[in-house]
Motif scaffolding. Structure first.
Motif, short mmCIF file in Angstrom:
data_model
loop_
_atom_site.label_atom_id
_atom_site.label_comp_id
_atom_site.label_asym_id
_atom_site.label_seq_id
_atom_site.Cartn_x
_atom_site.Cartn_y
_atom_site.Cartn_z
N MET A 1 0.94 83.36 36.31
CA MET A 1 0.63 82.11 35.64
C MET A 1 0.98 82.23 34.16
O MET A 1 0.65 83.22 33.53
N LEU A 2 1.65 81.24 33.65
CA LEU A 2 2.02 81.26 32.23
C LEU A 2 0.99 80.43 31.48
O LEU A 2 0.61 79.35 31.94
N VAL A 3 0.55 80.91 30.33
CA VAL A 3 -0.46 80.19 29.56
C VAL A 3 0.02 80.04 28.13
O VAL A 3 0.45 81.02 27.51
N TYR A 4 -0.01 78.83 27.64
CA TYR A 4 0.40 78.56 26.26
C TYR A 4 -0.80 77.98 25.53
O TYR A 4 -1.39 76.99 25.97
N THR A 5 -1.16 78.60 24.43
CA THR A 5 -2.28 78.11 23.62
C THR A 5 -1.82 78.06 22.18
O THR A 5 -1.27 79.04 21.69
N PRO A 6 -2.04 76.97 21.51
CA PRO A 6 -1.66 76.94 20.10
C PRO A 6 -2.53 77.93 19.33
O PRO A 6 -3.75 77.92 19.47
N ASP A 7 -1.92 78.81 18.56
CA ASP A 7 -2.65 79.87 17.85
C ASP A 7 -3.56 79.33 16.77
O ASP A 7 -4.55 79.93 16.40
N SER A 8 -3.18 78.18 16.25
CA SER A 8 -3.81 77.71 15.02
C SER A 8 -5.18 77.07 15.25
O SER A 8 -5.85 76.72 14.31
N TYR A 9 -5.61 76.92 16.51
CA TYR A 9 -6.87 76.23 16.74
C TYR A 9 -8.06 77.18 16.63
O TYR A 9 -8.03 78.27 17.15
N PRO A 10 -9.14 76.72 16.00
CA PRO A 10 -10.34 77.54 16.00
C PRO A 10 -10.86 77.66 17.43
O PRO A 10 -10.80 76.72 18.20
N LYS A 11 -11.38 78.83 17.78
CA LYS A 11 -11.79 79.06 19.16
C LYS A 11 -13.18 78.47 19.46
O LYS A 11 -13.57 78.32 20.60
N THR A 12 -13.91 78.17 18.42
CA THR A 12 -15.32 77.82 18.60
C THR A 12 -15.58 76.31 18.51
O THR A 12 -16.69 75.88 18.29
N LEU A 13 -14.53 75.54 18.68
CA LEU A 13 -14.68 74.10 18.52
C LEU A 13 -15.60 73.48 19.57
O LEU A 13 -16.32 72.54 19.29
N PHE A 14 -15.58 74.04 20.77
CA PHE A 14 -16.38 73.48 21.85
C PHE A 14 -17.44 74.48 22.30
O PHE A 14 -17.22 75.67 22.28
#
Ligand SMILES: [Mg+2]
Length: 196
Positions: A1-14
């Motif tokens: 499975m390929l996963v793409y996540t934008p690096d620039s987002y804070p991880k604790t938003l939710f």
């Protein structure tokens, strides 16, 4: 499975237990073109940005789950998909919309390319990508929504235990076992009604 996540987002938003708006890509985010991989062929569907903005305002994570067997078939490669996905994510970011992640399954059971020949639990109608997202982001799937344009999307959603299954299609006919679980929508505007 390929996963793409934008690096620039804070991880604790939710918080843990957040709900998600899951989107299939081809036929929901962009007009379906068979084995699309070129940016110049990517055309956003009317209403997708408004829908995502509304979802974000109501605290839904936005997550894309897409079968990309064009890779297994050798029509394009992982690099092409990575490039297109990066561009797509930037189009959303540029409009103030965060997509938490894009999950893509490049496999196919009878693929030409041996590397990608696999009966993959991630390939829809299997629920693997949805379940992986649940784990990665600690989502509440029963409170989540999945919009797809194919029956295999709805099947995957059902198997994962997604609460609302929306079929965006005027042509697909819903088989009996799914009929009381799937709602048909004819525009993305209509999907906004299901965001709580
Ligand atoms: Mg689709």
């Amino acid at each position: 499975m390929l996963v793409y996540t934008p690096d620039s987002y804070p991880k604790t938003l939710f918080r843990d237990g957040a709900r998600a708006l899951f989107l299939d890509r081809d036929g929901v985010i962009n007009t379906e073109i068979t084995y699309l991989y070129r940016i110049e062929d990517f055309e956003f569907i009317d209403g997708i940005f408004t829908l995502c903005r509304t979802a974000a305002e109501r605290n839904y994570r936005i997550i894309v789950v897409t079968n990309q067997s064009g890779i297994a078939r050798g029509y394009y490669n992982e690099n092409d998909l990575a490039k297109l996905t990066k561009w797509m994510l930037e189009e959303f970011t540029g409009r103030g919309i965060r997509i938490s992640a894009v999950y893509a399954c490049p496999h196919l059971v009878n693929a030409d390319l041996k590397t990608y020949r696999r009966d993959c639990p991630g390939r829809k109608p299997n629920p693997g990508m949805l379940l992986r997202a649940q784990k990665d982001f600690k989502l509440d799937l029963a409170e989540s929504i999945f919009i797809g344009d194919k029956i295999c999307d709805m099947e995957a959603g059902l198997r994962a235990g997604i609460g609302s299954l929306l079929l965006f299609s005027d042509t697909a006919s819903v088989p009996g076992d799914l009929r009381d679980k799937v709602r048909i929508i004819s525009s993305l505007k209509e999907a906004e009604k299901f965001l709580k």
